[in-house]
Design a protein around this motif. Structure first.
Motif, mmCIF file in Angstrom:
data_model
loop_
_atom_site.group_PDB
_atom_site.id
_atom_site.type_symbol
_atom_site.label_atom_id
_atom_site.label_comp_id
_atom_site.label_asym_id
_atom_site.label_seq_id
_atom_site.Cartn_x
_atom_site.Cartn_y
_atom_site.Cartn_z
ATOM 1 N N ILE A 1 -39.478 2.957 40.864
ATOM 2 C CA ILE A 1 -38.252 3.467 41.474
ATOM 3 C C ILE A 1 -37.583 4.497 40.571
ATOM 4 C CG2 ILE A 1 -35.910 2.827 42.176
ATOM 5 C CD1 ILE A 1 -38.040 2.183 44.248
ATOM 6 N N THR A 2 -37.626 4.277 39.251
ATOM 7 C CA THR A 2 -37.086 5.264 38.320
ATOM 8 C C THR A 2 -37.777 6.611 38.500
ATOM 9 O OG1 THR A 2 -36.527 3.554 36.701
ATOM 10 C CG2 THR A 2 -36.730 5.797 35.873
ATOM 11 N N ALA A 3 -39.094 6.591 38.610
ATOM 12 C CA ALA A 3 -39.842 7.832 38.817
ATOM 13 C C ALA A 3 -39.573 8.426 40.190
ATOM 14 C CB ALA A 3 -41.339 7.560 38.639
ATOM 15 N N ALA A 4 -39.539 7.561 41.218
ATOM 16 C CA ALA A 4 -39.400 8.050 42.583
ATOM 17 C C ALA A 4 -38.038 8.674 42.857
ATOM 18 C CB ALA A 4 -39.673 6.918 43.576
ATOM 19 N N TYR A 5 -37.011 8.274 42.111
ATOM 20 C CA TYR A 5 -35.720 8.944 42.204
ATOM 21 C C TYR A 5 -35.873 10.447 42.001
ATOM 22 C CZ TYR A 5 -31.664 5.750 42.421
ATOM 23 O OH TYR A 5 -30.665 4.902 42.823
ATOM 24 N N TRP A 6 -36.859 10.816 41.159
ATOM 25 C CA TRP A 6 -36.983 12.214 40.747
ATOM 26 C C TRP A 6 -38.105 12.968 41.452
ATOM 27 C CZ3 TRP A 6 -33.616 14.853 37.681
ATOM 28 C CH2 TRP A 6 -32.589 14.084 37.111
ATOM 29 N N ALA B 1 -41.831 7.281 49.499
ATOM 30 C CA ALA B 1 -41.181 6.335 48.583
ATOM 31 C C ALA B 1 -41.509 4.895 48.945
ATOM 32 C CB ALA B 1 -39.671 6.556 48.597
ATOM 33 N N ALA B 2 -41.409 4.557 50.233
ATOM 34 C CA ALA B 2 -41.693 3.189 50.665
ATOM 35 C C ALA B 2 -43.183 2.866 50.547
ATOM 36 C CB ALA B 2 -41.221 2.988 52.101
ATOM 37 N N PHE B 3 -44.024 3.840 50.865
ATOM 38 C CA PHE B 3 -45.472 3.668 50.715
ATOM 39 C C PHE B 3 -45.816 3.332 49.269
ATOM 40 C CE2 PHE B 3 -49.398 5.689 49.285
ATOM 41 C CZ PHE B 3 -50.346 5.095 50.106
ATOM 42 N N GLY B 4 -45.282 4.123 48.348
ATOM 43 C CA GLY B 4 -45.566 3.887 46.940
ATOM 44 C C GLY B 4 -45.037 2.563 46.440
ATOM 45 N N LEU B 5 -43.864 2.172 46.922
ATOM 46 C CA LEU B 5 -43.293 0.893 46.519
ATOM 47 C C LEU B 5 -44.175 -0.268 46.957
ATOM 48 C CD1 LEU B 5 -40.985 -0.793 45.334
ATOM 49 C CD2 LEU B 5 -39.842 -0.639 47.571
ATOM 50 N N VAL B 6 -44.629 -0.235 48.200
ATOM 51 C CA VAL B 6 -45.474 -1.315 48.718
ATOM 52 C C VAL B 6 -46.810 -1.370 47.984
ATOM 53 C CG1 VAL B 6 -46.791 -2.066 50.744
ATOM 54 C CG2 VAL B 6 -44.374 -1.470 50.968
ATOM 55 N N THR B 7 -47.413 -0.221 47.746
ATOM 56 C CA THR B 7 -48.692 -0.227 47.021
ATOM 57 C C THR B 7 -48.500 -0.746 45.597
ATOM 58 O OG1 THR B 7 -48.444 2.101 46.358
ATOM 59 C CG2 THR B 7 -49.649 1.660 48.386
ATOM 60 N N THR B 8 -47.389 -0.385 44.984
ATOM 61 C CA THR B 8 -47.105 -0.870 43.633
ATOM 62 C C THR B 8 -46.958 -2.388 43.620
ATOM 63 O OG1 THR B 8 -46.006 1.194 42.994
ATOM 64 C CG2 THR B 8 -45.443 -0.777 41.723
ATOM 65 N N ILE B 9 -46.212 -2.922 44.579
ATOM 66 C CA ILE B 9 -45.989 -4.373 44.636
ATOM 67 C C ILE B 9 -47.290 -5.119 44.901
ATOM 68 C CG2 ILE B 9 -44.904 -6.217 45.968
ATOM 69 C CD1 ILE B 9 -42.525 -4.262 46.387
ATOM 70 N N LEU B 10 -48.039 -4.694 45.910
ATOM 71 C CA LEU B 10 -49.245 -5.438 46.294
ATOM 72 C C LEU B 10 -50.331 -5.354 45.231
ATOM 73 C CD1 LEU B 10 -49.449 -4.659 50.121
ATOM 74 C CD2 LEU B 10 -48.442 -6.634 48.966
ATOM 75 N N ALA B 11 -50.535 -4.180 44.667
ATOM 76 C CA ALA B 11 -51.541 -4.057 43.615
ATOM 77 C C ALA B 11 -51.069 -4.788 42.353
ATOM 78 C CB ALA B 11 -51.821 -2.586 43.310
ATOM 79 N N GLY B 12 -49.764 -4.721 42.073
ATOM 80 C CA GLY B 12 -49.243 -5.426 40.910
ATOM 81 C C GLY B 12 -49.435 -6.923 41.025
ATOM 82 N N ILE B 13 -49.156 -7.475 42.202
ATOM 83 C CA ILE B 13 -49.348 -8.913 42.425
ATOM 84 C C ILE B 13 -50.810 -9.291 42.234
ATOM 85 C CG2 ILE B 13 -49.335 -10.701 44.209
ATOM 86 C CD1 ILE B 13 -46.759 -9.422 45.271
ATOM 87 N N ARG B 14 -51.701 -8.413 42.693
ATOM 88 C CA ARG B 14 -53.131 -8.712 42.616
ATOM 89 C C ARG B 14 -53.663 -8.663 41.173
ATOM 90 N NH1 ARG B 14 -57.550 -7.931 46.061
ATOM 91 N NH2 ARG B 14 -59.455 -8.519 44.961
#
Length: 233
Positions: free
Chosen positions: A160-165, A133-146
């Motif tokens: 996070i909505t997806a990762a809940y499930w 979950a944390a790995f995916g969150l960080v990759t989402t943030i960093l790639a999104g910023i880029r």
């Protein structure tokens, strides 16, 4: 873009984390009140959390960066984008704000101000889920910023909505939120004894995400992969 002083940035981090936790805990309490169906309760907990993340990152991101998460703050400190002393203050603000958020949710529903959780969340599968979950969150943030900075609020909310499930742990992905959730004996709670495993897994997942994205985004050629639309011309 406006530059805000440290006190305002810390207030934004505390406020954002507090509202996030109040949403997580409050929606969990509401869900338990309205239904005994665990799957439906989880859905009722998921949707408000994803929605509030979009709102909070949009309105508070320009002030503090909208970390609301010690793991994310440590990632930006590791990237030398946040001084170590400020990162430490961010973490304190996030934890304090998160605890205040639990208290606010309890007050709104007429519960004791704080109530230590008895909900067991432990074991290898749970820890792996938190690392993912944390790995995916960080990759989402960093790639999104880029690649799509303006979309980051939506990217994080949807992730996070997806990762809940798709994670066994329902994606805490946030040490400050985990600490705050240990102080509520409701749907979203976690037993304090289980916190160390969760927090360590979250930090490890965030670190691996940082390493991967540093490599993946580190070197871009002048001409990247040909877009699918171009290959059809």
């Amino acid at each position: 873009m406006d530059t805000f002083d440290l006190s305002r940035r810390l207030a934004a981090e505390a406020l954002g984390t507090g509202i996030l936790v109040a949403t997580v805990v409050g929606s969990g309490i509401m869900a338990e009140t309205l239904t005994r169906d665990v799957a439906l309760a989880l859905l009722c907990n998921t949707l408000p959390t994803g929605a509030i993340l979009v709102v909070l990152i949009t309105v508070l991101g320009p002030i503090s960066g909208a970390h609301f998460n010690p793991a994310v703050t440590l990632v930006f400190a590791g990237k030398r984008e946040l001084p170590a002393n400020e990162a430490a203050l961010y973490v304190i603000a996030q934890i304090g704000g998160g605890i205040a958020g639990t208290m606010a949710a309890h007050l709104m529903f007429g519960l004791p101000l704080l109530d230590v959780s008895t909900k067991v969340r432990t074991g290898g599968a749970q820890w792996l889920a938190e690392a993912v979950a944390a790995f995916g969150l960080v990759t989402t943030i960093l790639a999104g910023i880029r690649f799509q900075r303006t979309a980051v609020p939506w990217l994080v909310g949807l992730y996070i909505t997806a990762a809940y499930w798709f994670t066994a742990s329902t994606s805490f992905a946030n040490p400050a939120v985990a600490i705050a959730r240990s102080l509520t004996n409701t749907f979203s709670g976690i037993r304090p004894a289980d916190l160390p495993g969760f927090i360590l897994a979250e930090l490890c997942g965030a670190f691996v995400g940082l390493l991967l994205m540093n490599w993946l985004l580190g070197h871009a050629h002048a001409r990247g992969p040909v877009p699918i639309a171009e290959t059809n011309r």
